[in-house]
Design a protein around this motif. Sequence first.
Motif, PDB file in Angstrom:
ATOM      1  N   PHE A  49      56.222  57.873  81.310  1.00 22.49           N
ATOM      2  CA  PHE A  49      56.647  58.377  80.005  1.00 22.49           C
ATOM      3  C   PHE A  49      57.922  59.178  80.163  1.00 22.49           C
ATOM      4  N   TYR A  50      58.835  58.964  79.236  1.00 25.19           N
ATOM      5  CA  TYR A  50      60.065  59.734  79.191  1.00 25.19           C
ATOM      6  C   TYR A  50      60.165  60.343  77.808  1.00 25.19           C
ATOM      7  N   GLU A  51      60.275  61.642  77.763  1.00 25.82           N
ATOM      8  CA  GLU A  51      60.382  62.342  76.481  1.00 25.82           C
ATOM      9  C   GLU A  51      59.281  61.899  75.512  1.00 25.82           C
ATOM     10  N   LYS A  52      58.064  61.842  76.034  1.00 29.24           N
ATOM     11  CA  LYS A  52      56.855  61.573  75.261  1.00 29.24           C
ATOM     12  C   LYS A  52      56.713  60.124  74.791  1.00 29.24           C
ATOM     13  N   MET A  53      57.640  59.266  75.205  1.00 20.61           N
ATOM     14  CA  MET A  53      57.528  57.856  74.858  1.00 20.61           C
ATOM     15  C   MET A  53      57.256  57.055  76.137  1.00 20.61           C
ATOM     16  N   GLN A  54      56.429  56.051  76.021  1.00 22.19           N
ATOM     17  CA  GLN A  54      56.177  55.198  77.177  1.00 22.19           C
ATOM     18  C   GLN A  54      57.479  54.537  77.599  1.00 22.19           C
ATOM     19  N   SER A  55      57.836  54.662  78.858  1.00 23.84           N
ATOM     20  CA  SER A  55      59.109  54.124  79.312  1.00 23.84           C
ATOM     21  C   SER A  55      58.947  52.900  80.187  1.00 23.84           C
ATOM     22  N   ASP A  56      57.814  52.773  80.866  1.00 22.30           N
ATOM     23  CA  ASP A  56      57.602  51.628  81.729  1.00 22.30           C
ATOM     24  C   ASP A  56      56.106  51.450  81.955  1.00 22.30           C
ATOM     25  N   LYS A  57      55.736  50.240  82.213  1.00 27.70           N
ATOM     26  CA  LYS A  57      54.329  49.933  82.407  1.00 27.70           C
ATOM     27  C   LYS A  57      54.178  49.088  83.645  1.00 27.70           C
ATOM     28  N   GLY A  58      53.226  49.446  84.484  1.00 21.56           N
ATOM     29  CA  GLY A  58      52.990  48.674  85.693  1.00 21.56           C
ATOM     30  C   GLY A  58      51.654  47.980  85.613  1.00 21.56           C
ATOM     31  N   SER A  59      50.891  48.083  86.683  1.00 27.09           N
ATOM     32  CA  SER A  59      49.618  47.362  86.757  1.00 27.09           C
ATOM     33  C   SER A  59      48.474  48.186  86.181  1.00 27.09           C
ATOM     34  N   ARG A  63      41.827  48.715  80.032  1.00 22.74           N
ATOM     35  CA  ARG A  63      40.791  49.743  79.816  1.00 22.74           C
ATOM     36  C   ARG A  63      41.365  51.154  79.932  1.00 22.74           C
ATOM     37  N   PHE A  64      42.576  51.230  80.449  1.00 22.50           N
ATOM     38  CA  PHE A  64      43.212  52.539  80.624  1.00 22.50           C
ATOM     39  C   PHE A  64      44.284  52.721  79.544  1.00 22.50           C
ATOM     40  N   SER A  65      44.453  53.952  79.148  1.00 22.82           N
ATOM     41  CA  SER A  65      45.552  54.288  78.251  1.00 22.82           C
ATOM     42  C   SER A  65      46.072  55.655  78.657  1.00 22.82           C
ATOM     43  N   ALA A  66      47.280  55.946  78.259  1.00 21.96           N
ATOM     44  CA  ALA A  66      47.865  57.235  78.612  1.00 21.96           C
ATOM     45  C   ALA A  66      48.812  57.667  77.514  1.00 21.96           C
ATOM     46  N   GLN A  67      49.059  58.944  77.480  1.00 18.67           N
ATOM     47  CA  GLN A  67      50.051  59.459  76.550  1.00 18.67           C
ATOM     48  C   GLN A  67      50.638  60.753  77.095  1.00 18.67           C
ATOM     49  N   GLN A  68      51.782  61.102  76.558  1.00 20.43           N
ATOM     50  CA  GLN A  68      52.421  62.361  76.904  1.00 20.43           C
ATOM     51  C   GLN A  68      52.535  63.187  75.632  1.00 20.43           C
ATOM     52  N   PHE A  69      52.172  64.439  75.732  1.00 21.60           N
ATOM     53  CA  PHE A  69      52.088  65.293  74.554  1.00 21.60           C
ATOM     54  C   PHE A  69      53.361  66.114  74.363  1.00 21.60           C
TER      55      PHE A  69
END
Lengths: 121, 109
Positions: A49-59, A63-69
């Motif tokens: 995540f860069y500046e609270k936005m997803q910037s890249d996704k790997g493997s 079933r997993f999710s993530a976020q930046q607050f």
Amino acid sequence: AAGVIQSPRHLIKEKRETATLKCYPIPRHDTVYWYQQGPGQDPQFLISFYEKMQSDKGSIPDRFSAQQFSDYHSELNMSSLELGDSALYFCASSLRTSGRVLGGPNYNEQFFGPGTRLTVL
Amino acid sequence: GQNIDQPTEMTATEGAIVQINCTYQTSGFNGLFWYQQHAGEAPTFLSYNVLDGLEEKGRFSSFLSRSKGYSYLLLKELQMKDSASYLCAPQDNFNKFYFGSGTKLNVKP
């Protein structure tokens, strides 16, 4: 100096349960990365995540999710846990710059947290 | 795609010098990092190269040849505490790291 903080440090869950891992980056760092490292394996990039936005996704499994607050901390949410999810989960943070200075300091360095050891039984 | 190759394991004697090689192929390049990782612990930064040549930091030095896609980490005056895995990590233009499988270094007395 403040380092990357991860919590919890250890977590034990049953199959099909959910888990939430937290990461607090170094103050003023704007980028957070999540890695999964199985026994004897190299760290595998999951998501960033860069500046609270997803910037890249790997493997990262679906079933997993993530976020930046808004305070830049990040959480990795893992559902329907499987035995194979048992691993060390590292969070890293860095300060991104828009330009590149040849021979300059290693401003792209990722600083790793101590990791969360997840055991799924 | 990304291809990173480094030896799986090496053994050296305390006080000696050891060189850990890494070859890589990445789509885009923004420098190469070496990290040290003790078992069960987080990787810790050792060195960074973005220009060709040698970077020296105390007992550790790292070399980069961008045209050859090649780097090495040189550890001098080995100590027992240097027993760890050493990860070669090139970075692409989007600041994404690609870790190699790591080289496990065993330092013996």
